[in-house]
Design an enzyme around this catalytic site. Structure first.
Site, PDB file in Angstrom:
ATOM      1  N   LYS A   1     -49.386  -5.174   2.811  1.00 18.33           N
ATOM      2  CA  LYS A   1     -49.000  -5.458   1.430  1.00 18.33           C
ATOM      3  C   LYS A   1     -47.766  -4.652   1.054  1.00 18.33           C
ATOM      4  O   LYS A   1     -46.879  -5.119   0.383  1.00 18.33           O
ATOM      5  CB  LYS A   1     -50.145  -5.100   0.493  1.00 18.33           C
ATOM      6  CG  LYS A   1     -51.334  -6.013   0.672  1.00 18.33           C
ATOM      7  CD  LYS A   1     -52.426  -5.665  -0.293  1.00 18.33           C
ATOM      8  CE  LYS A   1     -52.852  -4.240  -0.141  1.00 18.33           C
ATOM      9  NZ  LYS A   1     -54.266  -4.008   0.074  1.00 18.33           N
TER      10      LYS A   1
HETATM   11  N1  LIG Z   1     -51.550  -5.843   9.890  1.00 18.67           N
HETATM   12  C1  LIG Z   1     -52.844  -5.566   9.997  1.00 18.67           C
HETATM   13  N2  LIG Z   1     -53.445  -5.598  11.186  1.00 18.67           N
HETATM   14  C2  LIG Z   1     -54.771  -5.333  11.291  1.00 18.67           C
HETATM   15  N3  LIG Z   1     -55.578  -5.033  10.264  1.00 18.67           N
HETATM   16  C3  LIG Z   1     -55.036  -4.969   9.045  1.00 18.67           C
HETATM   17  C4  LIG Z   1     -53.640  -5.238   8.842  1.00 18.67           C
HETATM   18  N4  LIG Z   1     -53.394  -5.126   7.519  1.00 18.67           N
HETATM   19  C5  LIG Z   1     -54.553  -4.794   6.936  1.00 18.67           C
HETATM   20  N5  LIG Z   1     -55.540  -4.693   7.837  1.00 18.67           N
HETATM   21  C6  LIG Z   1     -56.935  -4.311   7.577  1.00 18.67           C
HETATM   22  O1  LIG Z   1     -57.431  -5.092   6.509  1.00 18.67           O
HETATM   23  C7  LIG Z   1     -58.276  -4.313   5.661  1.00 18.67           C
HETATM   24  C8  LIG Z   1     -57.811  -4.379   4.237  1.00 18.67           C
HETATM   25  O2  LIG Z   1     -56.489  -3.932   4.198  1.00 18.67           O
HETATM   26  P1  LIG Z   1     -55.706  -3.443   2.933  1.00 18.67           P
HETATM   27  O3  LIG Z   1     -56.205  -4.071   1.712  1.00 18.67           O
HETATM   28  O4  LIG Z   1     -55.616  -1.973   2.964  1.00 18.67           O
HETATM   29  O5  LIG Z   1     -54.293  -4.104   3.277  1.00 18.67           O
HETATM   30  P2  LIG Z   1     -52.931  -3.481   3.747  1.00 18.67           P
HETATM   31  O6  LIG Z   1     -51.926  -4.577   3.824  1.00 18.67           O
HETATM   32  O7  LIG Z   1     -53.149  -2.644   4.946  1.00 18.67           O
HETATM   33  O8  LIG Z   1     -52.581  -2.602   2.496  1.00 18.67           O
HETATM   34  P3  LIG Z   1     -51.543  -1.502   2.273  1.00 18.67           P
HETATM   35  O9  LIG Z   1     -50.191  -2.129   2.412  1.00 18.67           O
HETATM   36  O10 LIG Z   1     -51.878  -1.099   0.906  1.00 18.67           O
HETATM   37  O11 LIG Z   1     -51.812  -0.465   3.325  1.00 18.67           O
HETATM   38  C9  LIG Z   1     -58.229  -2.910   6.248  1.00 18.67           C
HETATM   39  O12 LIG Z   1     -59.378  -2.736   7.034  1.00 18.67           O
HETATM   40  C10 LIG Z   1     -57.004  -2.888   7.108  1.00 18.67           C
HETATM   41  O13 LIG Z   1     -57.158  -2.000   8.190  1.00 18.67           O
END
Ligand SMILES: Nc1ncnc2c1ncn2[C@@H]1O[C@H](COP(=O)(O)OP(=O)(O)OP(=O)(O)O)[C@@H](O)[C@H]1O
Length: 610
Positions: free
Chosen positions: A303
């Site tokens: 995100k």
């Molecule tokens: N690119 C990715 N690859 C694998 N797992 C992901 C990825 N992005 C998010 N996740 C997993 O999805 C779940 C929810 O993620 P979250 O809402 O924190 O999204 P994020 O895009 O990682 O957010 P942020 O940018 O705030 O770190 C978490 O368990 C995270 O590890």
């Protein structure tokens, strides 16, 4: 804002404890110690698993997060357990207004139904972390009371100064560990700490970690430990909210989560979590840290980095089922070889689920999505009984939209017409697609075209654009345009223009006459392909010109293009009547242009069409 020196420098630990990805990404899977897999861990537990998907409402779901949600969903369903949705909204500074509502909408669209969650409740609620502050306070107090954590009353300014001092000390050669507890608040007595807190002074709470590195048992990375003992870390921020480290541990325990499947960016922090489980005297859940989905610059889809969210896939008419296949196969594959090539429904995935995930980052290649979209289309078409609503949504409607973007020429269209369009020439069109209403009346016709053309239905706009002459529109204006271009050339592929005209007229006439002699009952691929191959041999033998094959002029006469599916396939698809009409028309229009050319009435050949 920089974090205090006792934090390990992990991402936004100063605000939420969530890791900065760039740090983690540099650390490749192969660098993680103890990364040999043990087979038994991949098998599903025989008891029901409780899994959770715990996003933060700081943006919208993207491919990386939806894949994590999917894996958790599959494990819960495959073991008759429960799939829990929890909202990790403790980082109040990054909240995005409509993210929560969008999350529910997206999960519904993705068909990942959860059994407990903020909007539906459940026995272990509330499921929104901001509503669980008293629970975290209770647990923080317990750690304070047991001397496993201490309050820090430093202001952000003081923390910056402490950080600067620590950096200086490190530069001067002091060892990292010597400085670990140089936070002055570490030495404040329990009584003073209590008193200052009770007077309303603001404070953060810092956890005193185990002095030795702790090991994590991970399904993907097996035995993992950081090389150094953990630095002290914040578990409760000055705003009263817990950090991720504390909240996820407390929640996973109280919500009876048995398996935590999450992105590998958390692996490095997991020893801290295991430390906290120990401090509370709890058994940690089983962890599976799945490889991160990264873009072509090896940046984690996230995100924070504006990864495309689910709306992007919806807008491209990707069905949730196609997305499931796409997402799941990025780092996981069903066991049975045969199923690898098949399109999987969500139920197929549940039935084939296991915990063998690939290690390391996975780069996302969107070409595979096109392939899976096509597979989904084939699945929809061949499914018995057909799901007509889905066929309409994912095949008919996009095709209609594409068709409506290419309106059919009419007889009164004065921009292109030199020769009148006979009513019969619109034969196929009228049968398969009603231009008046813009609707498909004979889907089978389009599906048949998709079957034998190389361009499949996943991109209906291209499909319709490329095959419009074959699909629903005689190639009238396209033929005229190509001849109009031809008369203005000096030569064409080694022939004078006069020879080229003669060649086309001769070849098309020759083919037309033989085709007319083939009866309806022999109008099939086998017979036509043989007849056309024989004709080609004859033309090659009899004609000494360099243009000695009939395929190009024939393709041109049928669909005004030298590329396309095999000509006999086209002829069978168009049918005998339409084929003969098209050959007649091509002949007529070529003769017309040849006459005009000879009379040098080039300008009188009518305006050019678009
Ligand atoms: N690119 C990715 N690859 C694998 N797992 C992901 C990825 N992005 C998010 N996740 C997993 O999805 C779940 C929810 O993620 P979250 O809402 O924190 O999204 P994020 O895009 O990682 O957010 P942020 O940018 O705030 O770190 C978490 O368990 C995270 O590890």
């Amino acid at each position: 804002m920089r974090g205090p020196f006792w934090r390990s420098g992990l991402g936004c630990a100063e605000t939420c404890g969530r890791p900065a990805v760039s740090l983690i990404l540099r650390r490749r899977a192969s660098q993680f110690p103890g990364s040999r897999n043990t087979l038994s861990k991949y098998d599903l537990p025989s008891t029901p698993c409780r899994t959770r998907f715990a996003p933060s409402p700081t943006g919208y779901l993207h491919l990386g997060s939806i894949r994590t949600a999917l894996y958790n969903y599959l494990l819960a369903r495959a073991t008759n357990g429960q799939f829990v949705l929890r909202l990790e909204d403790t980082d109040q500074s990054r909240l995005v207004g409509d993210a929560e509502a969008k999350l529910y909408e997206d999960l519904r669209w993705a068909k990942l139904t959860y059994d407990e969650g903020p909007d539906i409740g459940g026995p272990y609620g509330p499921y929104r972390q901001s509503e669980r502050l008293p629970i975290y306070d209770e647990h923080v107090n317990r750690l304070l009371k047991e001397g496993k954590a201490y309050r820090c009353f430093c202001t952000p300014k003081q923390i910056d100064e402490l950080n600067a001092a620590k950096t200086k000390a490190l530069e001067a050669g002091h060892h990292h560990d010597d400085l670990k507890s140089s936070n002055p608040c570490f030495h404040i007595s329990a009584e003073e700490s209590e008193e200052r807190a009770s007077k309303g002074e603001k404070y953060a709470v810092i956890y005193k970690p185990s002095p030795t590195p702790l090991q994590v048992d991970d399904i993907v990375y097996t035995k993992f430990r950081n090389a150094r003992p953990e630095s002290e870390f914040i578990i409760r921020k000055r705003d009263g909210f817990p950090t991720y480290h504390l909240a996820n541990v407390v929640d996973d325990h109280l919500m009876k989560i048995t398996h935590v499947i999450r992105g590998a960016e958390w692996l490095i922090s997991t020893p801290r979590h295991v430390d906290l489980y120990r401090a509370f005297g709890w058994e940690p859940p089983q962890f599976a840290h799945v490889g991160l989905l990264v873009d072509k610059n090896r940046q984690k889809l996230s995100k924070r980095h504006d990864a495309v969210h689910l709306a992007w896939y919806k807008q491209r008419n990707i069905a949730p089922e196609a997305l499931h296949n796409f997402a799941a196969l990025l780092g996981w594959a069903p066991k049975a070889r045969k199923e690898k090539t098949d399109f999987m429904t969500l139920d197929d995935m549940v039935n084939n689920f296991h915990l063998r995930f690939t290690k390391g980052d996975v780069m996302v290649n969107l070409h595979k999505l096109e392939y899976l979209k096509e597979k989904h289309n084939v699945h929809l078409i061949s499914q018995e009984p057909r799901d007509e609503a889905q066929v309409k949504e994912y095949i008919v409607r996009p095709l209609e939209t594409a068709l409506n973007g290419f309106p059919m020429e009419s007889n009164s269209d004065s921009t292109a017409a030199v020769l009148p369009l006979t009513p019969e020439m619109a034969l196929q069109t009228k049968a398969a697609y009603d231009q008046e209403t813009g609707t498909i009346t004979d889907l089978a016709y389009f599906l048949e075209a998709a079957r034998f053309t190389t361009l499949h239905l996943w991109n209906p706009t291209q499909f319709v654009a490329r095959y419009r002459w074959l699909l629903w529109q005689p190639p009238k204006s396209a033929l005229e345009d190509s001849l109009r271009r031809l008369v203005k050339m000096d030569s064409y592929e080694g022939l004078t223009i006069g020879e080229e005209f003669l060649n086309r007229i001769e070849v098309v006439m020759f083919i037309r006459d033989i085709m007319k002699s083939i009866p309806e009952e022999k109008w099939n691929v086998d017979f036509l392909s043989q007849a056309i191959k024989d004709m080609n041999i004859k033309v090659k033998r009899d004609k000494a010109s360099p243009k000695e094959n009939i395929y190009s002029p024939l393709q041109w006469a049928l669909i005004a293009s030298e590329n396309g599916p095999a000509v006999w396939e086209q002829m069978v698809f168009l049918g005998r009547e339409e084929t003969l009409i098209r050959l007649d028309h091509a002949l007529e229009v070529t003769k017309y242009f040849e006459t005009a050319r000879e009379g040098e009435d080039i300008e009188g050949l009518g305006p050019q069409s678009q």
